[in-house]
Motif scaffolding. Structure first.
Motif, mmCIF file in Angstrom:
data_model
loop_
_atom_site.group_PDB
_atom_site.id
_atom_site.type_symbol
_atom_site.label_atom_id
_atom_site.label_comp_id
_atom_site.label_asym_id
_atom_site.label_seq_id
_atom_site.Cartn_x
_atom_site.Cartn_y
_atom_site.Cartn_z
ATOM 1 N N LEU A 19 0.685 -1.165 0.022
ATOM 2 C CA LEU A 19 0.105 -0.057 0.023
ATOM 3 C C LEU A 19 0.748 1.156 0.084
ATOM 4 C CD1 LEU A 19 -1.780 -2.133 1.914
ATOM 5 C CD2 LEU A 19 -3.369 -0.129 1.916
ATOM 6 N N LEU A 42 2.588 2.319 2.251
ATOM 7 C CA LEU A 42 2.602 2.658 3.673
ATOM 8 C C LEU A 42 4.214 2.720 4.023
ATOM 9 C CD1 LEU A 42 -0.408 1.529 5.288
ATOM 10 C CD2 LEU A 42 0.080 3.542 4.308
ATOM 11 N N ARG A 54 -2.043 8.529 -5.393
ATOM 12 C CA ARG A 54 -3.353 8.865 -4.345
ATOM 13 C C ARG A 54 -4.461 8.226 -5.120
ATOM 14 N NH1 ARG A 54 -6.708 12.404 -2.175
ATOM 15 N NH2 ARG A 54 -6.732 13.927 -3.890
ATOM 16 N N ARG A 64 -5.178 4.705 -4.899
ATOM 17 C CA ARG A 64 -5.500 3.997 -3.540
ATOM 18 C C ARG A 64 -6.486 3.525 -3.359
ATOM 19 N NH1 ARG A 64 -0.888 4.314 -0.194
ATOM 20 N NH2 ARG A 64 0.168 6.339 -0.166
ATOM 21 N N GLN A 100 -6.957 -1.650 -0.112
ATOM 22 C CA GLN A 100 -7.054 -1.059 1.249
ATOM 23 C C GLN A 100 -6.536 -2.163 2.333
ATOM 24 O OE1 GLN A 100 -8.178 1.564 2.494
ATOM 25 N NE2 GLN A 100 -8.051 2.221 0.239
ATOM 26 N N ILE A 101 -6.514 -1.457 3.653
ATOM 27 C CA ILE A 101 -5.909 -2.568 4.511
ATOM 28 C C ILE A 101 -6.974 -2.666 5.957
ATOM 29 C CG2 ILE A 101 -4.809 -0.681 5.322
ATOM 30 C CD1 ILE A 101 -2.464 -2.785 5.979
ATOM 31 N N GLY A 131 -12.621 7.986 3.452
ATOM 32 C CA GLY A 131 -12.017 7.535 1.977
ATOM 33 C C GLY A 131 -12.966 8.262 0.862
ATOM 34 N N ALA A 188 -11.992 11.762 0.631
ATOM 35 C CA ALA A 188 -10.743 12.101 -0.042
ATOM 36 C C ALA A 188 -10.517 11.557 -1.369
ATOM 37 C CB ALA A 188 -9.579 11.304 0.650
ATOM 38 N N LEU A 189 -11.443 10.624 -1.705
ATOM 39 C CA LEU A 189 -11.085 10.059 -3.284
ATOM 40 C C LEU A 189 -12.178 10.487 -4.294
ATOM 41 C CD1 LEU A 189 -9.636 6.519 -2.282
ATOM 42 C CD2 LEU A 189 -8.376 8.626 -3.077
ATOM 43 N N VAL A 226 -14.442 2.456 -0.433
ATOM 44 C CA VAL A 226 -13.810 3.053 -1.709
ATOM 45 C C VAL A 226 -13.760 1.949 -2.705
ATOM 46 C CG1 VAL A 226 -12.593 5.009 -0.832
ATOM 47 C CG2 VAL A 226 -11.504 2.687 -0.559
#
Lengths: 447, 534
Positions: free
Chosen positions: B331, B333, B356, B359, B363-364, B386, B389-390, B440
């Motif tokens: 991911l 991270l 981004r 993304r 997912q996690i 999410g 943001a997306l 998302v």
């Protein structure tokens, strides 16, 4: 009305606090600790004492020019309330509740003979014909009268509230904490009434070298203490928060730069920095005399710069704390989850990091407040504090330096400053303790 | 049967006069036997142990008729006298070997301290006894290790030292509170064997507190099950596992994941979703003022694997083998290098804004349901984060509808959106985390030990939920875990990781039933299995 620089900042601060209060209404995670503070007796008692100080400070922050005054003198609401007291100047030192000066003087009697004796005061105990016998009964009587006046006023207000409050609001007066709070209010109001009533006839904390009433000085110093405590925190807070969070979150070169800044700043003796900047302000004011016409404006400017430079030198501690906390938080899984969801970094900082470091900010703000009030006293002692003409506990203590060496000793200036400062700092510290307990997530769990 | 070494009658513990944690329980432990107290977290089993030693927190109130240790009524003893009983007659092993040892003292001096406390021995004899204890717990090279500090020891070795300390007073009863929970499977088996071994040598009674039924079945003589502060069933191990009487016990036993379940999976080929090839994740170790790279930690050292659409790949290994690092670096991270292609998009070629936008694909879901949600945000806002943001175009009303839909999918009430995470239990929190990941519409969800912090029955529910969601949404999982039984339940394919490398991979039946590598065999052998033949 005259708005001084610090006044303006105090008004802004109050508006911000009110707005914050409105914004936080209904935020459950803030409400719970607040309720916990509300149930705590020590917390509420110290809050009442703090609010009493704040009230005096606010009254002292509304300045205007007297209309009928030729001298163009700027006074505050507090000065207005204390007008007879403010003008009851004696010649020099007199002890608390004295009717004569503290030292003997040569005086000329009516018949033209000279006498080596303690002269009567111009105001303190003026109404007494035979102070030796009448003084103590008179003091007791006036104190009792003042107490009764205050007690009946606050009693009346409490009865009125009890009568007018709707049934569901009566818990504000019924719980054991509420009773403690009302008792404290009752005591404060009664005793301040007694003090006010007495101070019209006596100098209850004596007078200083130039004959000014020490009680008046001590009360006027409250504003200075509060301004230094709050404005300085306000200046240091944004720096500490922004730098601390950025350093902790982005690490790398951002962290390096910020760490270099604060270690450098920390390694310069702060007294030196403060002295230099205060001198600069003085030079500036001397060069621009036209802009600083009245004494109070000059004193205010110096106070503001003192706050500024204290703020600039004192943000490093909180910054370090916040950096460490952010370093821990950025590894938290909810921050990683936000990253995985594609949340922008600015938003992560505002939404995930900032709210979770606020408890540290809150705690250190209240703790710093009391240490700053003390710092002012220390700085005045070495003559780089507030303007010598403005009232502050630091100046009073500074003056007491010589008085303590005098024979017989003049103890009341120092005592008055000590008592007032002690009350404010103790209240602030106790309140900070309670706030810390309430907002500490590790503790709020088991209470 | 011989006389009881410890007998407890009508013990109740409550907090703040309201919340009853232990509710009127009675039990006995006999000399030389292994008594297991089993229950889910919060059932009050640890509190029971602490209350026997009177080590409860200040706000707890204890009520009991009898707490009797070898004829001694512990309730009548003062705090001072109890200090002589703790450690001397009752030994105690805590769950976490990381935090129960003092990091600035050598392990030798920590064991010595306890020996000196209980026995008035000359200096040399104390040294002798310490060495003997460390030998007894089978710490390798005790003469050398005696001068080591706790951080120089592995988790299993630290737990051995803890056992040595507990044995220092030659206790008649040893209380072991989840002694193996924070350890790897292979180590777990070793520690259990050690405990059993020592018990046989010394003849002391062992009181084992655990949530793990399989583990208990292999070691205990008698078992008691606790539920919400009450003991619901007690019995000898054989009869307990063969004929459970209480419905709660039956529920617990049924919730246990079974290794055999992997045989039911069908192996149908689907198009690949994620292709990872030659993936590395190296941490440089920097030293000196110029931060020169002196060495690298090879957390993930060249792995390649594929995940098919709508399938689950389980990544198995002991702690420290790099499986979590691999999951997180997929991911982005954690920085990693190598080719990662998902749905035809090459992720490692992207950065900044382009990354981004991608993304949403992966997912996690994290291991710890308590630290994976911001405690100061409402659950509704957490799930909607999410989408905000997306998909900035989505209106607040649409977001609300979507959040309600998601809550429904993970079986949570609709009003959860207006509550805070701390109001939910561990399992419910994990559902919220799943909803957040689903918000998302990801193609792949990395599940990083999502069930290891949960109780057995909750674990089964979460796994069922994950399976249902997989069928509905055709989403793939990369399931990172150390628990092979869970793997058998959920995975289609398995990859075994050891020291940053994948040493064996294949379909779940292949790897779990016919493992090729010695390491895989060792892992499988260490898994505690319900032991029915007593």
């Amino acid at each position: 009305m005259v708005v001084l620089w610090t006044d303006a900042l105090i008004y802004v601060l109050i508006i911000v606090m009110l707005a914050l209060g409105v914004y936080l209404r209904g935020k459950e995670h803030i409400q719970r600790p607040l309720q916990q503070i509300g149930r705590n007796k020590i917390g509420m008692t110290s809050l009442v004492v703090l609010l009493f100080f704040v009230l005096i400070g606010l009254l002292d922050s509304v300045h205007y020019i007297l209309a009928d005054d030729k001298k163009n003198e700027v006074i505050s609401l507090l000065d207005d309330f204390a007008t007879p007291l403010r003008e009851h100047g004696e010649k020099t030192y007199s002890a608390p509740f004295a009717t004569t000066l503290y030292s003997k003087e040569m005086t000329m009697l009516a018949d033209g003979t000279l006498q080596w004796a303690y002269p009567r005061l111009a105001f303190g105990g003026r109404h007494l014909d035979h102070p030796e016998t009448e003084k103590i009964p008179d003091i007791l009587q006036k104190a009792a009268y003042g107490l009764a006046q205050g007690a009946s006023l606050i009693g009346f207000i409490m009865l009125l509230m009890w009568g007018l409050l709707a049934e569901q609001h009566k818990r504000f007066m019924r719980g054991s904490t509420a009773k403690t709070v009302w008792t404290v209010v009752f005591i404060i109001v009664s005793f301040s009434y007694a003090a006010i009533h007495l101070s019209a006839y006596y100098h209850i904390f004596g007078t200083d070298k130039v004959g000014e009433d020490v009680f008046y000085q001590a009360v006027k110093s409250i504003r200075t203490g509060l301004v230094i405590g709050t404005l300085t925190t306000l200046i240091m807070l944004p720096m500490a928060i922004i730098f601390g969070i950025l350093a902790g979150f982005f690490r790398g070169w951002v962290d390096d730069v910020i760490q270099y800044i604060y270690t450098t700043l920390n390694s310069i003796p702060s007294v030196l920095l403060i002295a230099a900047s205060i001198l600069m302000v003085q030079v500036y004011m001397a060069n621009h005399e036209a802009d600083f016409t009245s004494v109070i404006v000059r004193a205010d400017m110096r106070l503001l710069f003192l706050c500024l430079i204290l703020g600039v030198t004192s943000w490093t501690g909180l910054c370090r704390l916040l950096r460490a906390e952010t370093l821990k938080l950025r590894e938290m899984e909810y921050v990683q989850a936000a990253q995985a969801l594609g949340v922008k970094q600015g938003v992560i900082l505002l939404r995930h990091i900032l709210p979770n470091v606020m408890h540290i900010v809150l705690i250190s703000v209240v703790l710093d407040f009391s240490s700053l009030v003390l710092a002012e006293a220390v700085l005045s002692y070495i003559n780089i504090g507030v303007d010598p003409t403005s009232y502050s506990w630091g100046n009073m203590i500074n003056g007491a330096r010589l008085e303590m060496a005098r024979e017989p000793i003049v103890w009341w200036s120092l005592t008055a400053a000590f008592v007032f400062m002690f009350a404010l700092v103790l209240a602030a510290n106790l309140f900070a303790d309670v706030v810390q307990n309430a907002f500490d997530p590790r503790r709020s769990g088991n209470e | 049967m011989n006389s009881p070494i410890l007998s407890v009658k009508h013990l109740s513990v409550s907090f703040n006069h309201r919340q009853t944690v232990v509710d009127d329980i009675s039990f006995e432990i006999h000399a030389g036997e292994t008594f297991a107290l089993v229950g889910e977290s919060g059932s009050g089993k640890s509190i029971t142990a602490l209350s026997v030693l009177r080590l409860l927190p200040n706000n707890a109130r204890l009520n009991a008729d009898v707490i009797n240790l070898q004829g001694d009524d512990l309730l009548k003893h003062s705090e001072f006298e109890l200090c002589k009983i703790r450690g001397r007659r009752i030994g105690f092993i805590f769950q976490d070997p990381m935090s129960s040892l003092n990091p600035v003292m050598t392990i030798g001096s920590q064991v010595e301290e306890v020996v000196r406390l209980h026995f008035d021995l000359p200096r040399e004899a104390v040294k002798q006894r310490t060495l003997q204890l460390l030998q007894q717990v089978e710490l390798p090279e005790p003469q050398r290790r005696i001068k080591d500090y706790p951080h120089q020891l592995s988790g299993g070795q630290r737990q051995r030292v803890m056992i040595a300390i507990a044995l220092a007073g030659k206790p008649d009863l040893l209380i072991a509170d989840e002694p193996t929970t924070s350890l790897d499977v292979t180590i777990q088996a070793q520690i259990l064997a050690l405990l059993k071994n020592i018990q046989e040598q010394t003849g002391m009674a062992l009181w084992l507190i655990s949530h793990d039924l399989a583990l208990v079945s292999s070691i205990a003589d008698r078992v008691a099950v606790m539920q919400q502060g009450k003991i619901v069933e007690t019995g000898a191990t054989a009869e307990f596992f063969n004929q459970p009487k209480h419905p709660y016990t039956r529920k617990l036993l049924n919730a246990l994941p079974l290794m055999q379940s992997c045989l039911t999976h069908t192996a149908e080929e689907k198009p690949p979703l994620l292709q990872v090839s030659d993936f590395y994740c190296h941490y440089p170790i920097r030293k000196g003022i110029f931060k020169r790279v002196v060495d690298v930690v090879r957390a993930v050292d060249g792995v390649s694997f594929n995940i098919q659409q709508g399938k689950t790949l389980a990544l198995v290994g002991e702690s420290g083998c790099g499986k979590t690092t691999l999951g997180k670096s997929l991911l982005n991270l954690i920085p990693g290098s190598g080719r990662v292609v998902i749905n035809g998009v090459e992720l490692n070629a992207l950065s900044g804004e382009a990354l981004r936008r991608q993304r949403a694909n992966i997912q996690i879901v994290f291991q710890d349901p308590f630290s994976s949600m911001n405690p100061r945000m409402l659950v509704g806002d957490i799930i909607a984060e999410g989408i905000r943001a997306l998909h900035p175009g989505v209106t607040p009303e649409q977001r609300k509808i979507r959040v309600r839909q998601l809550l429904q999918q993970v079986d949570l009430p609709a009003d959860s959106a207006r509550r805070y995470p701390h109001e939910f239990s561990g399992g419910q929190r994990q559902r919220i985390c799943i909803a957040r990941a689903l918000a998302v519409d990801p193609k792949l969800i990395v599940c990083d030990e999502p069930t290891s912090a949960l109780d057995v029955s909750v674990q089964a529910q979460i796994i069922r939920l994950l399976k249902t969601l997989q069928q509905e949404k055709n989403v793939s999982y990369l399931f990172v875990t150390h628990d092979l039984a869970v793997v058998a339940e959920i995975a289609d394919d398995v990859a075994v990781m050891y020291r940053g490398k994948i040493i064996e991979q294949g379909s779940v039946a292949e790897v779990l039933i016919r493992p090729k590598q010695a390491y895989t065999k060792k892992l499988l052998a260490a898994v505690p299995v319900l032991n029915m033949d007593h």
